[in-house]
Design a protein around this motif. Sequence first.
Motif, mmCIF file in Angstrom:
data_model
loop_
_atom_site.group_PDB
_atom_site.id
_atom_site.type_symbol
_atom_site.label_atom_id
_atom_site.label_comp_id
_atom_site.label_asym_id
_atom_site.label_seq_id
_atom_site.Cartn_x
_atom_site.Cartn_y
_atom_site.Cartn_z
ATOM 1 N N PHE A 67 -20.540 -4.653 -42.908
ATOM 2 C CA PHE A 67 -19.349 -5.228 -42.290
ATOM 3 C C PHE A 67 -18.281 -4.137 -42.244
ATOM 4 O O PHE A 67 -18.176 -3.328 -43.170
ATOM 5 C CB PHE A 67 -18.791 -6.405 -43.102
ATOM 6 C CG PHE A 67 -19.703 -7.584 -43.221
ATOM 7 C CD1 PHE A 67 -19.622 -8.644 -42.319
ATOM 8 C CD2 PHE A 67 -20.632 -7.656 -44.251
ATOM 9 C CE1 PHE A 67 -20.459 -9.744 -42.447
ATOM 10 C CE2 PHE A 67 -21.462 -8.746 -44.387
ATOM 11 C CZ PHE A 67 -21.382 -9.809 -43.473
ATOM 12 N N GLU A 68 -17.475 -4.138 -41.198
ATOM 13 C CA GLU A 68 -16.361 -3.188 -41.113
ATOM 14 C C GLU A 68 -15.096 -3.938 -40.716
ATOM 15 O O GLU A 68 -15.090 -4.713 -39.759
ATOM 16 C CB GLU A 68 -16.650 -2.096 -40.080
ATOM 17 C CG GLU A 68 -15.528 -1.079 -39.972
ATOM 18 C CD GLU A 68 -15.801 -0.007 -38.934
ATOM 19 O OE1 GLU A 68 -14.937 0.892 -38.771
ATOM 20 O OE2 GLU A 68 -16.876 -0.052 -38.284
ATOM 21 N N SER A 69 -14.021 -3.718 -41.457
ATOM 22 C CA SER A 69 -12.746 -4.369 -41.175
ATOM 23 C C SER A 69 -11.972 -3.549 -40.149
ATOM 24 O O SER A 69 -11.771 -2.336 -40.321
ATOM 25 C CB SER A 69 -11.935 -4.494 -42.473
ATOM 26 O OG SER A 69 -10.655 -5.023 -42.197
ATOM 27 N N ILE A 115 -13.373 -8.555 -38.103
ATOM 28 C CA ILE A 115 -14.491 -8.002 -38.857
ATOM 29 C C ILE A 115 -15.632 -7.711 -37.888
ATOM 30 O O ILE A 115 -16.032 -8.578 -37.102
ATOM 31 C CB ILE A 115 -14.988 -8.988 -39.933
ATOM 32 C CG1 ILE A 115 -13.901 -9.276 -40.965
ATOM 33 C CG2 ILE A 115 -16.255 -8.445 -40.596
ATOM 34 C CD1 ILE A 115 -13.529 -8.099 -41.836
ATOM 35 N N LYS A 116 -16.130 -6.494 -37.947
ATOM 36 C CA LYS A 116 -17.332 -6.155 -37.174
ATOM 37 C C LYS A 116 -18.532 -6.327 -38.092
ATOM 38 O O LYS A 116 -18.560 -5.763 -39.184
ATOM 39 C CB LYS A 116 -17.265 -4.727 -36.649
ATOM 40 C CG LYS A 116 -18.518 -4.341 -35.841
ATOM 41 C CD LYS A 116 -18.367 -3.003 -35.133
ATOM 42 C CE LYS A 116 -18.567 -1.852 -36.075
ATOM 43 N NZ LYS A 116 -18.668 -0.543 -35.357
ATOM 44 N N ILE A 117 -19.487 -7.141 -37.683
ATOM 45 C CA ILE A 117 -20.727 -7.313 -38.435
ATOM 46 C C ILE A 117 -21.835 -6.588 -37.683
ATOM 47 O O ILE A 117 -22.022 -6.793 -36.477
ATOM 48 C CB ILE A 117 -21.063 -8.811 -38.639
ATOM 49 C CG1 ILE A 117 -22.378 -8.953 -39.414
ATOM 50 C CG2 ILE A 117 -21.099 -9.574 -37.321
ATOM 51 C CD1 ILE A 117 -22.708 -10.386 -39.808
ATOM 52 N N VAL A 118 -22.538 -5.713 -38.380
ATOM 53 C CA VAL A 118 -23.616 -4.932 -37.770
ATOM 54 C C VAL A 118 -24.931 -5.329 -38.428
ATOM 55 O O VAL A 118 -25.060 -5.296 -39.657
ATOM 56 C CB VAL A 118 -23.381 -3.413 -37.938
ATOM 57 C CG1 VAL A 118 -24.525 -2.623 -37.322
ATOM 58 C CG2 VAL A 118 -22.053 -3.017 -37.313
ATOM 59 N N THR A 119 -25.901 -5.732 -37.611
ATOM 60 C CA THR A 119 -27.214 -6.127 -38.099
ATOM 61 C C THR A 119 -28.273 -5.222 -37.484
ATOM 62 O O THR A 119 -27.954 -4.357 -36.653
ATOM 63 C CB THR A 119 -27.528 -7.591 -37.739
ATOM 64 O OG1 THR A 119 -27.803 -7.685 -36.331
ATOM 65 C CG2 THR A 119 -26.363 -8.514 -38.088
ATOM 66 N N ASP A 169 -21.445 -7.803 -33.732
ATOM 67 C CA ASP A 169 -20.565 -8.858 -33.249
ATOM 68 C C ASP A 169 -19.230 -8.717 -33.971
ATOM 69 O O ASP A 169 -19.104 -7.939 -34.928
ATOM 70 C CB ASP A 169 -21.187 -10.237 -33.519
ATOM 71 C CG ASP A 169 -20.553 -11.344 -32.668
ATOM 72 O OD1 ASP A 169 -19.669 -11.030 -31.842
ATOM 73 O OD2 ASP A 169 -20.930 -12.506 -32.846
ATOM 74 N N GLN A 170 -18.230 -9.488 -33.538
ATOM 75 C CA GLN A 170 -16.930 -9.470 -34.187
ATOM 76 C C GLN A 170 -16.408 -10.884 -34.395
ATOM 77 O O GLN A 170 -16.699 -11.785 -33.602
ATOM 78 C CB GLN A 170 -15.916 -8.666 -33.359
ATOM 79 C CG GLN A 170 -16.193 -7.178 -33.308
ATOM 80 C CD GLN A 170 -15.044 -6.402 -32.697
ATOM 81 O OE1 GLN A 170 -14.025 -6.955 -32.323
ATOM 82 N NE2 GLN A 170 -15.207 -5.088 -32.595
ATOM 83 N N PHE A 171 -15.655 -11.066 -35.470
ATOM 84 C CA PHE A 171 -15.034 -12.357 -35.743
ATOM 85 C C PHE A 171 -13.807 -12.121 -36.614
ATOM 86 O O PHE A 171 -13.625 -11.037 -37.187
ATOM 87 C CB PHE A 171 -16.019 -13.313 -36.419
ATOM 88 C CG PHE A 171 -16.545 -12.830 -37.750
ATOM 89 C CD1 PHE A 171 -15.939 -13.213 -38.938
ATOM 90 C CD2 PHE A 171 -17.658 -11.984 -37.817
ATOM 91 C CE1 PHE A 171 -16.414 -12.774 -40.164
ATOM 92 C CE2 PHE A 171 -18.142 -11.542 -39.034
ATOM 93 C CZ PHE A 171 -17.518 -11.938 -40.216
ATOM 94 N N ASN A 195 -12.783 -12.163 -48.514
ATOM 95 C CA ASN A 195 -13.365 -13.506 -48.397
ATOM 96 C C ASN A 195 -14.872 -13.451 -48.135
ATOM 97 O O ASN A 195 -15.637 -14.269 -48.650
ATOM 98 C CB ASN A 195 -12.679 -14.293 -47.276
ATOM 99 C CG ASN A 195 -11.262 -14.697 -47.637
ATOM 100 O OD1 ASN A 195 -10.929 -14.765 -48.820
ATOM 101 N ND2 ASN A 195 -10.424 -14.944 -46.645
ATOM 102 N N ILE A 196 -15.285 -12.480 -47.339
ATOM 103 C CA ILE A 196 -16.717 -12.336 -47.027
ATOM 104 C C ILE A 196 -17.495 -11.964 -48.281
ATOM 105 O O ILE A 196 -18.562 -12.521 -48.551
ATOM 106 C CB ILE A 196 -16.915 -11.263 -45.933
ATOM 107 C CG1 ILE A 196 -16.363 -11.770 -44.606
ATOM 108 C CG2 ILE A 196 -18.395 -10.897 -45.784
ATOM 109 C CD1 ILE A 196 -16.283 -10.707 -43.540
#
Length: 241
Positions: free
Chosen positions: A153-155, A160-164, A169-171, A177-178
């Motif tokens: 994850f990157e803030s 937040i950018k989530i990389v899989t 994706d971003q949210f 909290n994550i």
Amino acid sequence: MINIAICDDDNHTCSELERIILDYEQSNIIQLNIEVFYSGESLINFIKEDHRFDLIFLDIELGSTTGIIVGNKIRKEFDDHISKIIFITSKGGYEQELFDIQPFNFLKKPIQKEKVKKCINLAIHLLEIYNQIFEYKKGYDIIRISIKNILYFESKRKKIKIVTDKGEDQFYGTLENIKERLPRIFVKPHGSFLINFEKVERVTKEFAFIVGGIKIPISQRNLKKIREMIIDFEREKNVGL
């Protein structure tokens, strides 16, 4: 169902490992599927047919090939960084050579029954963690992703950018909290990142290198925590040595 492979050119070692694993299955009321291979080539050909294993007991000193070659094929050619590989050997000194293959543990011959059972216990524990789901909200949608697929994850400001391993994706959210919703295999190397430690291939004083060649910065403040986590993981893996 936990899928386990045993690959050794010594029939006695294969039989002994299979007996120990079957005994573990009966004692723990768990379903294990065991496949036995007497050469590295037969294991590779089986995996080529789209078979995957959760846990692989792999002899280093195979007859016509080596466990190092087989392990590298599993990691690089088949892009499998999830299977836990336990290397079997009659001598030491391979640890550095095997670092890039991310060995889960080492077994020395003659095989110790309790060490095998502890390895299976830890592998099952990690698989249970990896079968968990991470959820996040994007607009009116709830997105669900397997934790085992998350790289980091990157803030970025309020997002937040989530990389899989399947994309990104971003949210909206915060790393704090994550982190509270994730297992301890997620660690903060830097104020802006949260990484899946199981996806880390190499750590230097400045960077953590994740599967796929991704380079994540490590702050000096968090370097000590990263090193302590490496030690903790090694200690867990080597319980019973």
